[in-house]
Design an enzyme around this catalytic site. Structure first.
Site, PDB file in Angstrom:
ATOM      1  N   PRO A 242       0.838  -1.207   0.000  1.00  0.00           N
ATOM      2  CA  PRO A 242       0.000   0.000   0.000  1.00  0.00           C
ATOM      3  C   PRO A 242       0.872   1.255   0.000  1.00  0.00           C
ATOM      4  CG  PRO A 242       0.000  -1.025   2.167  1.00  0.00           C
ATOM      5  CD  PRO A 242       0.798  -1.914   1.280  1.00  0.00           C
ATOM      6  N   ASP A 413       5.612   2.686   2.244  1.00  0.00           N
ATOM      7  CA  ASP A 413       4.781   1.515   2.515  1.00  0.00           C
ATOM      8  C   ASP A 413       4.029   1.805   3.815  1.00  0.00           C
ATOM      9  OD1 ASP A 413       5.517  -2.055   2.985  1.00  0.00           O
ATOM     10  OD2 ASP A 413       3.702  -0.882   3.313  1.00  0.00           O
ATOM     11  N   HIS A 414       2.732   1.990   3.698  1.00  0.00           N
ATOM     12  CA  HIS A 414       1.967   2.447   4.855  1.00  0.00           C
ATOM     13  C   HIS A 414       1.929   1.431   5.991  1.00  0.00           C
ATOM     14  CE1 HIS A 414      -0.443   5.153   7.035  1.00  0.00           C
ATOM     15  NE2 HIS A 414      -1.070   5.724   6.023  1.00  0.00           N
ATOM     16  N   ARG A 415       2.250   0.188   5.647  1.00  0.00           N
ATOM     17  CA  ARG A 415       2.242  -0.822   6.708  1.00  0.00           C
ATOM     18  C   ARG A 415       3.419  -0.601   7.655  1.00  0.00           C
ATOM     19  NH1 ARG A 415       2.643  -5.912   2.859  1.00  0.00           N
ATOM     20  NH2 ARG A 415       4.390  -4.598   2.279  1.00  0.00           N
ATOM     21  N   VAL A 416       4.490   0.027   7.121  1.00  0.00           N
ATOM     22  CA  VAL A 416       5.734   0.177   7.881  1.00  0.00           C
ATOM     23  C   VAL A 416       5.827   1.574   8.475  1.00  0.00           C
ATOM     24  CG1 VAL A 416       8.238  -0.021   7.757  1.00  0.00           C
ATOM     25  CG2 VAL A 416       6.811  -1.375   6.221  1.00  0.00           C
TER      26      VAL A 416
END
Ligand SMILES: Cc1cc2nc3c(=O)[nH]c(=O)nc-3n(C[C@H](O)[C@H](O)[C@H](O)COP(=O)(O)OP(=O)(O)OC[C@H]3O[C@@H](n4cnc5c(N)ncnc54)[C@H](O)[C@@H]3O)c2cc1C
Lengths: 441, 465
Positions: A242, A413-416
């Site tokens: 994402p 990376d929006h997860r990170v």
């Protein structure tokens, strides 16, 4: 009457496999499309979906069983409460055909009951293949011949002919797919890629088929293994990571002046890009949360600041790494970068020189690109896209002034990394670029 | 008010009317626009009337050799006017049949010339002088084709004919030049030759019926020449000079030019699609060498606009047009299991005397494809029925892939082969291999036994030869 679920063939050459895991249990209500179990071969693990509906009466082959023959009964579906009785028909299909007994049953013995059983013999195996318990496959004679000749297991082929009949085209497609899969397998072993294969693109003509159809002219440039891997990883990144993007303008004039002075003093050839590498490294020290990667279990925060720098080569992008960039002098970075870039273009990098890294810089400023957004280089969490330094009108103290402005865009990376952390990193980077006296020395 | 439909079909030939019927069977509200005559070229000016003519000429030809059958007829003659009238009546009867089929299937037929108006709309200039506009999300172009005109040999309809004039002659030309030896040219050459005209055929390629297998081509040429036809291949008509009641042709062959005078000339040098004045200029529809470009689903480059039949790519045959009509409609309305048309499975027939029919690859093409092939040949002289019929000239040739046993092609020449080819078309579509055909029982005595024998011959097992 119960419906038997048969061990599917996952590839045209598969004859047996391991039933790795059941994802349903006896008594479960099964809808068509539900994943029943996972099957493993030496090549792949695949999920098996239900085609028919009903209650799972019995699991015949327990999970963990190895060497399960293709087309043997692995489970049975039926009405709730019904009892499953194994028919004497499980086992290898070709063993079935060689038993002439059924065909020799005297006509007088065929009762209404057994003729009903006969029609029930037509079952769909879980892999959507039209087979019968007699091991018969609906395939055209030409399809059968080609399958025999090329060693294709017809149980693994999906028919597109009338009533799902397997036709020549289907077998030829299967042959092609197997060789394509084999290709992928060999190239995949060359470079570690974290994720599983990308699901095949939606069916439909590819560019070549379309061009041929429409009479478009073209020349074909064969894909090198490296380009194939790059293509795969980029697709995977863009499809599964994402991304979000943050953009900021940095004024370069002070940096340009400091660089000039330093080059004169050291008799060096430090480029703006070298300075950007260093600034990114220092900014990552200040905001270590941006020097990170995603895994399902944990976010990895890298201890070292290793910067991957995108270098264009004939085969595509390569990203050699300046390791420990925060601790290196500008002159060091500059010398190292020149060497890495040259060897990257000659295809002479060692794997350790381009595998790893925690953060990537991609600079298209030398081509006059003002700004762009880069695709994240997995498993890293961020990539910085650097544009050209362009003399622009800026407002300073409420007055128009001229400054050399460089636009950078961070893909995240929006997860990170969350928006605020990304912004914090960019603020630190901007501050360093605009106040070089502290570190350009 | 614009009347709206589920689908509009422009052109009522074998492509268009079949598409209309299929769409109606699927419960759709269908409009069919036809400018001239339902049934298109096929029923009115193509397949059907020519076959009626050829039946007359074939009977007349048989009359000439009645003796061979122990029969005698005195003062045999023909009446050209009656032959032509019969041909027109046959066409008329079938066209009436199509009208009835449209009614039965509740297809709304508009008599007029249609033109795409954009956005799913179609303008119709009705034959009664009025105008109309209709619309639909899907529009199929089935406007067919017309004879191709080459510079220097422009037909005038009086001395220089196209197929249309050649079909309704008022008098019998004594000498006739046929330009082009494709199916249409050869059928007319055969018709006029059988009725006694001096016929010369000019072909630019090195053989007659150039799309056919070379061996069949050569046999056809021999048979035609035996009947007294003059055939010049590798030749070209550079110019035609019209006289009062004759035409002088400048024929170039082997570097020399010859001038010969004929009563009449038939130009049969191919066709060109009817793509003009139908509003294509405002669409993305693409045209290649006079025909609309489509994908295997008959879709054009413009969404919602489809094309089938002669207005698209070859083969230009009525059954190809009809089959495309069905595929196109079924694909549009999501009927499961639709397959694109495979050109290699379309039989082609020429109704000259002797007849020629074929399907799939020629021997040369099959070998060119790099496959190991097995070729079987069975001559008519080895077939009891052919001999009993007094038609012992001809050949049936089959070509198999030596490794897979797939029937790659079949080529035949001889009496009634146009009725025989279908056996192999079924075999090709069902993807049968040689053993299936070998195990099939063929009735005796029939010409169809030769289909069997040719397959056996390919594997060195022919019984009667
Ligand atoms: C002499 C001759 C013999 C032939 N013999 C054979 C044979 O034996 N076997 C065979 O398979 N094929 C044969 N053909 C070819 C066959 O006739 C065509 O392949 C077939 O007719 C094509 O069908 P179609 O529906 O595409 O077009 P057509 O049959 O050409 O029909 C098109 C129709 O569209 C109409 N139309 C065109 N534009 C418009 C418009 N804008 N608005 C409304 N209506 C329009 C025309 O009036 C026409 O009726 C022969 C052709 C000729 C000329």
């Amino acid at each position: 009457m119960s419906i038997e679920i048969l061990m599917p063939a996952l590839s045209p050459t598969m004859t047996e496999g391991k039933l790795a895991r059941w994802l349903v249990k006896e008594g479960d209500e099964i809808k068509s499309g539900k994943v029943l179990c996972e099957i493993e071969t030496d090549k792949a693990t695949m999920e098996v979906e239900a085609v028919d509906e009903g209650t799972l009466l019995k699991i015949v082959v327990p999970e963990g069983s190895e060497g399960v023959a293709v087309n043997s009964v692995i489970a049975a579906l039926g009405k709730a409460g019904e009892k499953y009785e194994a028919k004497q028909t499980s086992g290898r299909a070709d063993e079935q055909t060689s038993k002439p007994a059924a065909a020799l049953t005297p006509l007088s013995n065929i009762s209404a009951q057994s003729s009903q059983a006969l029609s029930q013999d037509f079952v769909y195996s879980s892999a959507r293949l039209l087979v019968t318990n007699q091991g018969r496959i609906a395939a055209s004679p030409v399809a059968k011949r080609i399958a025999q000749e090329r060693g294709v297991n017809l149980y693994a082929v999906i028919g597109t002919g009338p009533n799902g009949r397997i036709v020549k085209e289907d077998v030829l497609n299967a042959v092609q797919q197997t060789s394509r899969r084999a290709d992928e397998q060999t190239s995949a072993t060359k470079l570690p890629t974290p994720a599983q294969a990308i699901p095949a693109a939606a069916a439909g003509p590819n560019a070549k088929q379309l061009a041929d159809l429409l009479g478009q002219k073209y020349t074909e440039v064969k894909n090198s293994p490296v380009r194939k891997i790059i293509a795969k990883r980029l697709t995977e990144s863009k499809q599964t990571v994402p991304h979000f993007y943050l953009t900021v303008d940095c004024e370069l004039d002070a940096l340009l002046a400091a660089r000039k002075a330093l080059n004169e003093k050291e008799n060096a050839k430090i480029s703006v890009n070298d300075a950007i590498i260093k600034a990114v490294a220092l900014a990552l020290r200040e905001v270590p949360a941006a020097n990170a990667a995603w895994t399902e279990e944990a976010i990895l925060k890298y201890t070292d600041v290793d910067i991957s720098v995108a270098v264009a080569t004939a085969d595509g992008l390569v990203t050699p790494i300046i390791k420990g960039a925060d601790g290196k002098s500008l002159v060091q970075i500059s010398t190292e970068m020149r060497d890495l870039a040259a060897r990257a273009r000659d295809n002479k990098l060692k794997p350790t020189e381009f595998q790893g890294g925690g953060f990537t810089i991609s600079n298209l400023g030398m081509f006059g690109i003002k700004n762009f957004a880069a695709i994240i280089n997995p498993p890293q969490g961020c990539i910085l896209a650097v544009g050209a330094g362009v003399k622009s009108a800026v407002v300073k103290d409420d007055k128009l002034a001229i400054a050399t402005v460089m636009n950078v865009t961070l893909s995240v990376d929006h997860r990170v990394v969350d928006g605020a952390v990304g912004a914090e990193f960019l603020a630190a980077f901007k501050k360093l670029i605009e106040a070089p006296s502290v570190w350009v020395k | 008010m614009t009347q709206s439909f589920d689908i509009i079909i422009i052109g009522g030939g074998p492509g268009g009317y079949v598409a209309a019927i299929r769409a109606a069977q699927l419960g759709k509200n269908v409009a069919l626009v036809e400018a001239k005559h339902l049934g298109g070229i096929c029923l009115n000016w193509g397949c059907i009337p020519t076959k009626a003519l050829l039946k007359s000429s074939e009977l007349y030809y048989t009359l000439q050799k009645l003796d061979q059958y122990g029969l005698e007829a005195k003062n045999t003659a023909f009446d050209l006017t009656k032959i032509v009238k019969r041909s027109r009546d046959v066409a008329g009867q079938l066209v009436a049949g199509i009208k009835h089929l449209m009614k039965k299937n509740k297809v709304t037929v508009f008599d007029g010339f249609a033109r795409l108006a954009g956005g799913g709309k179609v303008d119709i200039a009705l034959n009664d002088g009025n105008k109309n506009q209709i619309s639909a999300p899907h529009i199929i172009l089935a406007t067919g084709a017309r004879p191709r005109v080459l510079p220097g040999i422009e037909p005038d309809g009086k001395l220089i004919w196209t197929s249309k004039e050649a079909m309704v002659p008022e008098t019998m030309p004594k000498s006739l030049l046929v330009i082009g030896s494709g199916a249409i040219g050869i059928e007319f050459a055969s018709f006029y030759r059988s009725l006694g005209a001096d016929v010369t055929v000019i072909e630019i390629m090195d053989r007659v019926l150039p799309v056919e297998d070379e061996e069949i081509s050569a046999m056809a040429r021999k048979a035609f020449e035996k009947q007294g036809m003059k055939i010049i291949t590798g030749a070209k008509v550079a110019k035609l000079e019209k006289g009062k009641d004759s035409v002088t042709a400048h024929i170039e062959a082997g570097g020399k030019t010859e001038t010969v005078t004929f009563d009449r000339v038939i130009s049969a040098v191919g066709i060109t699609g009817n793509t003009e004045n139908i509003g294509l200029e405002n669409t993305r529809v693409q045209i290649d060498r006079g025909h609309i470009v489509t994908n295997p689903w008959c879709e054009t480059h413009e969404a919602g606009v489809y094309a089938i039949g002669d207005v698209t790519a070859p083969p230009w045959l009525a059954h190809k047009a009809s089959h495309e009509g069905i595929i196109c409609v079924e694909k549009i309305f999501g009927v499961p299991g639709v397959h694109p048309l495979d050109v290699k499975k379309i039989p082609g027939c020429t109704y000259c005397h002797p007849q020629v029919a074929s399907i799939g690859l020629t021997e040369a093409k099959a070998k060119e494809s790099g496959r190991a092939v097995k070729v079987g040949k069975f001559p008519f002289i080895g077939n009891g029925k052919a001999i009993a019929l007094g038609e012992a000239e001809g050949l049936i040739k089959t070509i198999f892939d030596a490794t897979t046993g797939e029937l790659l092609g079949a080529h035949m020449i001889g009496t009634e082969v146009t009725e025989l080819i279908q056996g192999y078309a079924v075999a090709k579509t069902g993807e049968l291999v040689e053993t299936d055909l070998m195990h099939t029982v063929f009735p005796h005595p029939t010409l169809s036994e030769m289909l069997h024998e040719s397959v056996l011959a390919a594997y060195g097992k022919a019984i009667h030869f």
